[in-house]
Scaffold this motif. Structure first.
Motif, PDB file in Angstrom:
ATOM      1  N   UNK A 476     -35.117 -25.286  41.674  1.00 31.99           N
ATOM      2  CA  UNK A 476     -33.675 -25.043  42.164  1.00 31.99           C
ATOM      3  C   UNK A 476     -32.834 -26.274  42.566  1.00 31.99           C
ATOM      4  N   UNK A 477     -33.625 -26.853  43.397  1.00 31.98           N
ATOM      5  CA  UNK A 477     -33.077 -28.146  44.022  1.00 31.98           C
ATOM      6  C   UNK A 477     -32.900 -29.305  42.952  1.00 31.98           C
ATOM      7  N   UNK A 478     -33.816 -29.325  41.978  1.00 35.16           N
ATOM      8  CA  UNK A 478     -33.616 -30.200  40.795  1.00 35.16           C
ATOM      9  C   UNK A 478     -32.204 -29.720  40.025  1.00 35.16           C
ATOM     10  N   UNK A 479     -32.196 -28.600  39.804  1.00 33.84           N
ATOM     11  CA  UNK A 479     -31.058 -28.291  39.054  1.00 33.84           C
ATOM     12  C   UNK A 479     -29.676 -28.465  39.837  1.00 33.84           C
ATOM     13  N   UNK A 487     -26.366 -38.186  43.086  1.00 32.57           N
ATOM     14  CA  UNK A 487     -27.668 -38.209  42.143  1.00 32.57           C
ATOM     15  C   UNK A 487     -27.393 -38.266  40.602  1.00 32.57           C
ATOM     16  N   UNK A 488     -26.368 -38.626  40.309  1.00 34.51           N
ATOM     17  CA  UNK A 488     -25.935 -39.003  38.813  1.00 34.51           C
ATOM     18  C   UNK A 488     -26.703 -40.223  38.284  1.00 34.51           C
ATOM     19  N   UNK A 492     -28.928 -39.369  34.051  1.00 38.70           N
ATOM     20  CA  UNK A 492     -27.447 -39.210  33.662  1.00 38.70           C
ATOM     21  C   UNK A 492     -27.096 -38.391  32.400  1.00 38.70           C
ATOM     22  N   UNK A 493     -28.179 -38.412  31.445  1.00 35.38           N
ATOM     23  CA  UNK A 493     -28.064 -37.217  30.511  1.00 35.38           C
ATOM     24  C   UNK A 493     -27.750 -35.894  30.940  1.00 35.38           C
ATOM     25  N   UNK A 494     -28.943 -35.495  31.751  1.00 34.81           N
ATOM     26  CA  UNK A 494     -28.810 -34.002  32.495  1.00 34.81           C
ATOM     27  C   UNK A 494     -27.453 -33.713  33.232  1.00 34.81           C
ATOM     28  N   UNK A 495     -27.054 -35.041  33.908  1.00 29.87           N
ATOM     29  CA  UNK A 495     -25.681 -34.552  34.789  1.00 29.87           C
ATOM     30  C   UNK A 495     -24.707 -34.563  33.556  1.00 29.87           C
ATOM     31  N   UNK A 496     -24.626 -35.385  32.508  1.00 29.20           N
ATOM     32  CA  UNK A 496     -23.767 -35.063  31.383  1.00 29.20           C
ATOM     33  C   UNK A 496     -23.811 -33.827  31.005  1.00 29.20           C
ATOM     34  N   UNK A 497     -24.955 -33.274  30.733  1.00 33.09           N
ATOM     35  CA  UNK A 497     -24.818 -31.881  30.167  1.00 33.09           C
ATOM     36  C   UNK A 497     -24.601 -30.829  31.326  1.00 33.09           C
ATOM     37  N   UNK A 498     -24.882 -30.922  32.525  1.00 36.18           N
ATOM     38  CA  UNK A 498     -24.443 -30.059  33.477  1.00 36.18           C
ATOM     39  C   UNK A 498     -22.859 -30.211  33.641  1.00 36.18           C
ATOM     40  N   UNK A 499     -22.232 -31.016  33.290  1.00 35.87           N
ATOM     41  CA  UNK A 499     -20.614 -31.176  33.392  1.00 35.87           C
ATOM     42  C   UNK A 499     -20.129 -29.908  32.532  1.00 35.87           C
ATOM     43  N   UNK A 500     -20.755 -29.747  31.418  1.00 36.00           N
ATOM     44  CA  UNK A 500     -20.316 -28.909  30.397  1.00 36.00           C
ATOM     45  C   UNK A 500     -20.486 -27.420  30.780  1.00 36.00           C
ATOM     46  N   UNK A 501     -21.276 -26.951  31.765  1.00 34.47           N
ATOM     47  CA  UNK A 501     -21.572 -25.740  31.962  1.00 34.47           C
ATOM     48  C   UNK A 501     -20.406 -25.124  32.772  1.00 34.47           C
ATOM     49  N   UNK A 502     -19.979 -24.159  32.434  1.00 38.01           N
ATOM     50  CA  UNK A 502     -18.726 -23.308  32.794  1.00 38.01           C
ATOM     51  C   UNK A 502     -19.219 -22.488  33.790  1.00 38.01           C
TER      52      UNK A 502
END
Length: 893
Positions: A476-479, A487-488, A492-502
């Motif tokens: 959960x912490x990692x997510x 922590x971006x 970075x790739x995971x952070x970019x995907x995270x930005x798309x989550x509604x």
């Protein structure tokens, strides 16, 4: 001496009576043999009493009592009972009257100036005698002034002095030392408290702030004995309390807290006592070598669901969790009593139930939780919503610990409690920190009984490095870190995907529930998915969101297994995976959960290679979903695209495109599918410039963010895979992936992705040259058919029995057989497999290499010599039998 020590001495005297000890020691005029025999008798007596179940505190005090008498009698053999200006003082743990069978025996020879010279010869004889009788004593020699000066500059020396207890000699010196280091002279209570608090924080950090390690340190780790000592030291310095019982009598500790501290201490002492018995030396770490034996000493036996060692370790982890919680309460009480006793600050109300004082939250009345049990959840949400709140006041922590039991089914079904709890996930900020607090203070397991079942639950393997509850909160912490700007730069790739989550809370809930059903038998993913959906619907999520959370839990292993065990360069694999995902939103959620899960399972598993596998699978699946599941990419189209991009790159290097096409005409489609255009462009000029005399061509290069690639171009020969993997293993390298291609005219194009044995990247031109030269030397010598891997198996691996299991299936599209192998990891494993393949006429097309803790989980894509799949059941069974026999034989060796 305090009442506790006096009580302990009474108990010790019932085990070792002083007259009986002295009678034994006086045999043969205090001979060496008499002392040795007495120590052996005492040790065996303690071991017998341990097996009979005597409490550990009686045993450790009895051991100290025995050593007291031995040292006094040894002193009297060489020195007068009361020499002027000389005394022997017990310090440290021995000063507290606590000794395990092989604990350090620390003494201080306290002397006046000049007295040391007077008794030097006698003291030298005494020291030699101690070694002769097998009593290893840690000895320091100081004057009172020395003690004061050294204690003034070193908190550890100061602490040891505080534990001092006189054994024999001039007692005036002991009194003078106590006066010299008193709080009004050195280390006032506030300075001492700050130093011990900082010391504990540094010690906890050394263990990553968790005691839930696979091989925890019973003494020094968080929740260990040293935390109990810290409480005692601060109490002694500030209150003058000689022991924890006096803190209870003064009302600073409740009876329940005191009982829990002593019960926890006795348990940890018993664990350490077991370790000392098993190892025959001082040992404070619960290593794999010892855990099964300790569990047996505690009376645990294997059950259908959990092994004895797992049951014992769950008790251990739950004990240190309880002690960590008490440590929080008591240090917070000390903080308020020592550092802020004079501070008078008016509280600021947050709502009718809670207020904040000095940035710490507290209840506004002592019956808040009894009147409003849902407030046991509300307090943690308030800390999320008010990040300036540093923690919970000690008095309120006590109430939480007292009242957590009030959370029953009525509270769990209360819409207020449910709304508060789900709001924590929607809030996001501070989520992990406050769920950790809820777990630490018994609220989380009370509110979610399913979580309560995984608290302290461990799996006895090298793959899962944390207990299930701790792992869950790490995932959960990692997510959460994917969503945080600071922590971006990590991923970075995971952070970019995270930005798309509604709805990030959907990911957080998937992470929270993904392993919730472990330890109950059956498929934890399926059972957990059902429970997650029920939870979400009960907590007000829509049916659509609840379904996604449930799907994530049920499929949380899908992406990692696909990336690690299937050929993700195969368009059909991508197409099949895309059908299971169905839409881009699920792909985003599953990708992030997979990355968070692998990182939270075992830090050594997460590396640039695994990240690249997941990113490549994500990108390929995203493209497939964009094209539409009805319109999958075909192989010829992908090959043409790869070649076109590579041609552009080699043309920029001055390579004639026609030459490139002529060389590539010899290569099969798999070669182009398994390598990036950049890799194809890297290989081609080297292949063009290679002559028969220069073969084998061996290239070693780091690939951006993916580890190091070893590429071999040479004429095909028997056992090439076994020789290559043998050389790499002998060099101490881990093989992460193997991609093997053979041309129609008898050449091989083999690529291996490698890292150092400890998981670190290969660094430096010298190391590249070493790899290159070692491979060339072996592969160019036709007389070499076997490479011996002279690496010893790790001691940790020896404690696990992983039976060899082999599964066969057919890859119809590629016309090859898939062999999945699960076996015990061992040096040279791939070389042995390659040797079997060579002897049985098996051709290896590709390999996916996975080391999961103590287990190797490898996948081989194979054919017969005619490049046909293995379809004959007799051939398959013979291959299974010979691999199993080969690996079991080497493991036995």
């Amino acid at each position: 001496m305090g009442a506790e020590i006096e009580l302990a001495e009474d108990e010790a005297a019932s085990i070792f009576s002083t007259p009986k000890i002295r009678a034994r020691l006086h045999l043969d005029g205090r001979s060496i043999a008499a002392f040795r025999d007495t120590l052996t008798w005492g040790r065996e007596r303690l071991f017998t009493l341990f097996h009979e179940g005597m409490p550990a505190d009686s045993l450790v005090h009895a051991r100290a009592h025995l050593v007291d008498e031995v040292l006094r009698e040894a002193w009297l053999k060489f020195l007068p009972e009361n020499p002027q200006g000389l005394a022997m003082i017990a310090v440290g743990g021995y000063g507290r009257g606590e000794l395990l069978p092989h604990s350090d025996i620390d003494i201080l020879l306290l002397h006046e100036p000049g007295a040391l010279e007077q008794y030097r010869q006698s003291l030298e004889q005494l020291t030699a005698f101690g070694w002769d009788i097998g009593l290893e004593v840690g000895q320091s020699v100081r004057t009172v002034d020395d003690c004061r000066q050294q204690a003034d500059g070193d908190i550890t020396v100061m602490t040891n002095m505080m534990e001092a207890r006189p054994l024999i000699g001039d007692m005036r010196l002991y009194s003078a030392m106590q006066t010299a280091i008193a709080p009004d002279k050195l280390w006032p209570a506030d300075e001492f408290y700050r130093a011990k608090r900082d010391e504990q924080a540094a010690r906890h950090k050394k263990y990553d702030d968790t005691g839930y390690k696979l091989e925890p340190n019973v003494k020094e780790g968080p929740g260990g004995l040293r935390d109990i000592h810290t409480v005692g030291w601060v109490a002694k310095r500030h209150f003058g309390a000689r022991n924890l019982i006096e803190l209870r009598d003064r009302g600073f500790l409740t009876k329940q807290e005191c009982d829990e501290l002593f019960a926890g201490q006795d348990f940890l002492w018993r664990v350490r006592f077991s370790l000392h018995m098993i190892t025959g030396r001082r040992e404070d770490r619960l290593l794999f070598d010892h855990q099964i034996k300790v569990a047996a000493l505690f009376g645990y036996v294997d059950s259908d669901r959990n092994r004895a060692v797992e049951q014992f370790m769950q008790l251990y982890y739950r004990t240190i969790k309880s002690l960590s919680c008490l440590n929080d309460v008591l240090l917070q009480l000390f903080d308020e009593a020592i550092l802020h006793a004079e501070v008078r600050e008016e509280p600021k109300a947050l709502n009718p139930r809670f207020e904040v004082r000095r940035n710490f939250i507290e209840v506004r009345s002592e019956d808040v939780f009894k009147q409003h049990p849902h407030a046991l959840i509300e307090i943690f949400l308030l800390m999320q919503q008010n990040p300036k709140i540093e923690g919970i006041r000690a008095s309120t922590l006590r109430l939480i610990l007292r009242d957590a039991r009030l959370i029953n089914d009525t509270v769990r079904q209360d819409v207020r409690a449910r709304s508060l709890f789900i709001e924590m996930f929607r809030e996001g900020r501070g989520l992990t920190r406050n769920l950790r607090r809820m777990n630490r203070y018994n609220v989380l397991g009370s509110y979610l009984p399913a979580f309560g079942q995984i608290i302290g639950l461990m799996q006895y393997d090298l793959f899962h490095t944390l207990t299930v509850d701790e792992h869950t909160l790490y995932v959960l912490r990692n997510a959460r870190r994917f969503a945080m700007k600071r922590f971006r730069d990590e991923f970075p790739f995971c952070s970019d995907v995270m930005d798309r989550l509604t709805k990030p809370e959907v990911l957080y809930l998937g992470a929270f529930f993904h392993d919730m059903a472990k330890g109950r038998g059956g498929d934890h993913s399926e059972l957990g998915g059902q429970e997650a959906e029920e939870f979400c619907l009960n907590h007000g999520l829509s049916h659509g969101d609840a379904a996604i959370v449930s799907w994530l839990v049920k499929n949380h292993l899908l992406m990692s297994l696909t990336a690690q065990k299937q050929d993700i360069t195969d368009p059909k694999v991508i197409s099949d995976f895309a059908r299971k995902i169905a839409d881009r939103s699920k792909l985003d959620y599953l990708f992030l959960l997979t990355c968070a899960d692998i990182r939270g399972t075992n830090p050594a598993l997460w590396n640039s290679w695994r990240e690249s596998l997941l990113v490549n699978l994500y990108n390929a699946t995203a493209r497939a979903l964009e094209r539409g599941l009805h319109n999958p990419v075909n192989e010829a189209e992908m090959v043409a695209e790869q070649r076109s991009r590579a041609l552009t790159l080699v043309a920029a290097k001055g390579v004639d495109p026609q030459q490139a096409k002529e060389v590539w005409a010899r290569f099969e489609n798999d070669y182009f599918l398994r390598h990036t255009p950049e890799e194809l462009a890297w290989h081609l000029p080297e292949i063009l410039s290679s002559t028969e005399e220069k073969l084998p061509l061996v290239l070693v290069e780091p690939l951006a963010d993916r580890g190091t690639t070893v590429f071999i171009y040479t004429r095909d020969r028997d056992h090439l895979f076994g020789l290559t993997t043998g050389v790499l293993a002998r060099l101490g390298l881990n093989i992460l992936d193997a991609r093997l291609n053979t041309t129609d005219d008898g050449y091989t194009l083999d690529s291996y992705m490698v890292m150092e044995g400890d998981g670190s990247p290969i660094d430096g031109a010298h190391r590249y040259d070493e790899i290159r030269d070692a491979l060339r030397k072996v592969l160019s010598d036709p007389d070499i058919s076997i490479v011996d891997v002279n690496r010893r198996t790790s001691h940790k691996l020896k404690h696990f029995n992983t039976p060899t299991t082999i599964y066969f299936s057919q890859d119809q599209a590629r016309k090859r057989t898939i062999l999945e192998l699960v076996t015990a990891d061992q040096p040279g494993l791939l070389s042995m497999i390659g040797r079997v393949f060579q002897k049985r006429g098996i051709l290896l097309d590709a390999a996916k290499i996975g080391t999961i803790g103590e287990r190797a989980e490898d996948v081989f894509f194979i054919t017969d010599r005619m490049h046909r799949p293995l379809l004959d059941e007799k051939v398959i069974e013979e291959l299974r039998e010979v691999i199993t026999r080969t690996l079991n034989r080497t493991e036995a060796n």
